[in-house]
Design an enzyme around this catalytic site. Structure first.
Site, short mmCIF file in Angstrom:
data_model
loop_
_atom_site.label_atom_id
_atom_site.label_comp_id
_atom_site.label_asym_id
_atom_site.label_seq_id
_atom_site.Cartn_x
_atom_site.Cartn_y
_atom_site.Cartn_z
N ARG A 150 0.98 -1.10 0.15
CA ARG A 150 0.19 0.08 -0.01
C ARG A 150 0.75 1.22 -0.24
O ARG A 150 0.55 2.41 0.51
CB ARG A 150 -1.11 0.20 1.08
CG ARG A 150 -1.85 -0.97 1.22
CD ARG A 150 -3.40 -0.63 1.92
NE ARG A 150 -4.42 -1.81 1.88
CZ ARG A 150 -4.22 -2.83 2.83
NH1 ARG A 150 -3.16 -2.93 3.56
NH2 ARG A 150 -5.14 -3.75 2.41
N LYS A 189 4.06 11.59 -11.04
CA LYS A 189 3.39 11.01 -11.84
C LYS A 189 3.69 9.50 -12.28
O LYS A 189 5.09 9.55 -12.61
CB LYS A 189 3.14 11.64 -13.30
CG LYS A 189 1.94 12.49 -13.30
CD LYS A 189 1.72 13.11 -14.69
CE LYS A 189 0.62 14.09 -14.70
NZ LYS A 189 0.48 14.68 -16.09
N GLU A 203 12.13 18.83 -24.07
CA GLU A 203 11.21 19.26 -23.04
C GLU A 203 11.93 20.34 -22.28
O GLU A 203 11.27 21.10 -21.61
CB GLU A 203 11.11 18.09 -21.77
CG GLU A 203 10.59 16.64 -22.53
CD GLU A 203 9.13 16.62 -22.34
OE1 GLU A 203 8.60 17.63 -22.01
OE2 GLU A 203 8.57 15.57 -22.60
N LYS A 240 8.76 23.22 -13.15
CA LYS A 240 8.11 22.17 -12.86
C LYS A 240 7.50 21.95 -11.37
O LYS A 240 6.44 22.05 -11.03
CB LYS A 240 8.76 20.70 -13.39
CG LYS A 240 7.81 19.57 -12.84
CD LYS A 240 7.88 18.47 -14.06
CE LYS A 240 6.77 17.53 -14.11
NZ LYS A 240 6.79 16.47 -14.61
N GLU A 288 -3.17 17.89 -11.36
CA GLU A 288 -3.40 18.30 -12.67
C GLU A 288 -5.11 18.57 -12.73
O GLU A 288 -5.86 18.09 -13.65
CB GLU A 288 -3.42 17.19 -13.66
CG GLU A 288 -2.94 17.88 -15.15
CD GLU A 288 -2.31 17.08 -16.22
OE1 GLU A 288 -1.17 16.53 -15.98
OE2 GLU A 288 -2.81 16.95 -17.48
N ARG A 320 -1.32 22.56 -14.13
CA ARG A 320 -0.21 21.34 -14.39
C ARG A 320 -0.48 20.94 -16.06
O ARG A 320 0.65 20.63 -16.54
CB ARG A 320 -0.40 20.04 -13.58
CG ARG A 320 0.66 19.03 -13.72
CD ARG A 320 0.79 18.18 -12.87
NE ARG A 320 1.75 17.16 -13.08
CZ ARG A 320 2.50 16.35 -12.27
NH1 ARG A 320 2.22 16.25 -10.89
NH2 ARG A 320 3.22 15.61 -12.55
N ASN A 367 1.61 20.12 -20.54
CA ASN A 367 1.38 19.46 -21.75
C ASN A 367 1.68 20.17 -23.14
O ASN A 367 1.14 19.89 -24.15
CB ASN A 367 0.10 18.75 -21.78
CG ASN A 367 0.18 17.70 -20.57
OD1 ASN A 367 0.91 17.08 -20.21
ND2 ASN A 367 -1.09 17.97 -19.92
N HIS A 380 1.99 18.39 -26.52
CA HIS A 380 1.76 17.20 -26.20
C HIS A 380 0.32 16.46 -26.84
O HIS A 380 0.39 15.39 -27.35
CB HIS A 380 1.66 16.70 -24.91
CG HIS A 380 3.03 16.76 -24.03
ND1 HIS A 380 3.79 17.75 -24.02
CD2 HIS A 380 3.72 15.55 -23.39
CE1 HIS A 380 4.95 17.36 -23.23
NE2 HIS A 380 4.81 16.04 -23.00
N HIS A 395 1.11 13.21 -29.13
CA HIS A 395 0.54 12.09 -28.75
C HIS A 395 0.03 11.47 -30.06
O HIS A 395 -0.05 10.25 -30.28
CB HIS A 395 -0.57 12.25 -27.83
CG HIS A 395 0.02 12.39 -26.44
ND1 HIS A 395 -0.78 13.01 -25.27
CD2 HIS A 395 1.09 11.98 -25.78
CE1 HIS A 395 0.17 13.19 -24.37
NE2 HIS A 395 1.13 12.13 -24.51
N HIS A 416 9.84 10.38 -27.86
CA HIS A 416 8.58 11.17 -27.03
C HIS A 416 8.96 12.75 -27.18
O HIS A 416 8.42 13.51 -27.69
CB HIS A 416 8.48 10.74 -25.65
CG HIS A 416 7.43 11.72 -24.99
ND1 HIS A 416 6.22 11.93 -25.62
CD2 HIS A 416 7.77 12.75 -23.87
CE1 HIS A 416 5.73 12.63 -24.62
NE2 HIS A 416 6.54 13.24 -23.74
#
Ligand code: GLY
Length: 370
Positions: free
Chosen positions: A122, A144, A186, A228, A238, A242, A246, A249, A253, A267
């Site tokens: 957990r 994340k 990035e 960041k 987010e 946040r 992106n 992005h 994607h 990426h």
């Protein structure tokens, strides 16, 4: 040449240490977090062959022993079978609630190991030791974690903040030029989304940075992580700001999906092309001047990076098919495409108010120029 960025998240706050030679100090840096002087390290085979002995020595210098599991390199590792293997191994190593798991690698290992730590007993704490530029400036910070599903990338995961991030900038020296520049996509993104002065600085320092200038690398990683950290502290899960991270992005994607998440497009390369397209879209919508997308593209080109759709090898689907791929992104809300657009360099904002026809025309023109 050592910098610290604090990620202020109340009880889940932590530091990101940035500078050359941190592997050698890993033991001294991690020891204060430990109840018993032993850690389990998840890594990949490439990073293990290059840097695992240095980490072992660095930990030993602080009196810490380590066990390591090296998984295959590559995106395919972010999957249920490798997560199961990692969790089973951590349990076999008898990792307890008070122990620390170390994620030692790029974004794939950071995401997978972080998620393994999130669900093990957990939740156990973990330390990120990112080895790629992309991981140092983005994926190792902010909590994340997760794996990919057959339905799409990063669809299974949890927010689980690390207890410490050690970004050893000397490790960047073993990256291929292509991987380094993909991570640099990035870095540029941070300047474009929120700090015009940083983008100016990158225009001047980018070539030295890519050439190995350590002071410039430390500065670029620090400024990226600081931005960041500020955004994550404002919006950890987010709900709002946040999403600025992106930038580029939504286009990225679609391009990654169109190229089958293959070696045709990394990426960070997709992010760079996506940023150029997002600025083009912003200019067409009258939000920023036409000079802004030209300037973005000029910098990417000067760095020898992929800049345009034509730079992606092989065929791409048509504009309509690319827009359809965008609609499958997990960040679509109520079926609305969400874009990060800009009122100028360093002035990004989030919007769902983008006419499909405008996106189509940007892509049609980009494809037509190939
Ligand atoms: N890489 C985007 C984020 O961490 O939110």
């Amino acid at each position: 040449m050592m910098n610290t960025v604090h990620v202020a998240l109340g009880a889940r706050s932590y530091d990101v240490e940035i500078g050359p030679g941190l592997l050698a100090e890993a033991g001294a840096r991690i020891a204060p977090l430990l109840k018993r002087r032993r850690v389990c390290v998840l890594t990949d085979e490439t990073v293990a062959s290059l840097h695992l002995e240095a980490l072992r020595e660095g930990l030993a210098a602080g009196g810490i022993t380590m066990q390591a599991l090296a998984l295959p390199p590559g995106e395919a590792t972010k999957s249920w079978p490798h997560l199961e293997r990692a969790v089973d191994w951590l349990l076999a190593e008898k990792v307890e609630r008070n122990d620390i798991v170390v994620a030692f690698g790029g974004g794939v290992i950071g995401d997978l190991a972080g998620f393994a730590a999130a669900i093990l007993r957990r939740g156990v704490r973990f330390v990120q030791i990112p080895t790629s530029l992309l991981a140092q400036v983005d994926s190792s910070v902010g909590g994340k974690t997760g794996i990919n599903a057959s339905h799409g990338k990063n669809l299974i995961g949890a927010f689980h903040q690390p207890s410490l991030v050690l970004a050893d900038t000397s490790v960047l020296g073993t990256l291929t030029a292509r991987d380094f520049l993909a991570g640099y996509g990035e870095v540029v993104k941070y300047g474009l989304l929120g700090d015009a002065a940083f983008f100016d600085w990158l225009e001047g320092q980018g070539p030295a940075l890519a050439g190995g200038d350590m002071a410039a690398r430390v500065e670029a990683v620090t400024r990226s992580v600081q931005m960041k950290a500020d955004i994550v502290a404002r919006d950890e899960t987010e709900q709002g700001d946040r999403a600025l991270l992106n930038l580029g992005h939504t286009f990225c994607h679609a391009l990654e999906a169109a190229t089958g998440y293959s070696d045709r497009l990394l990426h960070g390369e997709g992010v760079a092309i996506g940023c150029a397209l997002a600025f083009e879209l912003s200019a067409r919508l009258g939000l920023c001047s036409q000079e802004d997308p030209s300037r973005v593209r000029a910098h990417l080109k000067a760095m020898g990076m992929k800049t345009d759709l034509c730079d992606i090898p092989g065929d791409l689907p048509g504009a309509a098919a690319l827009v359809d791929l965008m609609a499958q992104d997990k960040k679509v809300v109520d079926g609305q495409l969400r874009f990060i657009l800009a009122r100028g360099i360093g002035q990004a904002f989030v919007t769902s108010d983008v006419p499909r026809v405008a996106v189509l025309s940007v892509l049609e023109d980009a494809l037509a120029s190939c």
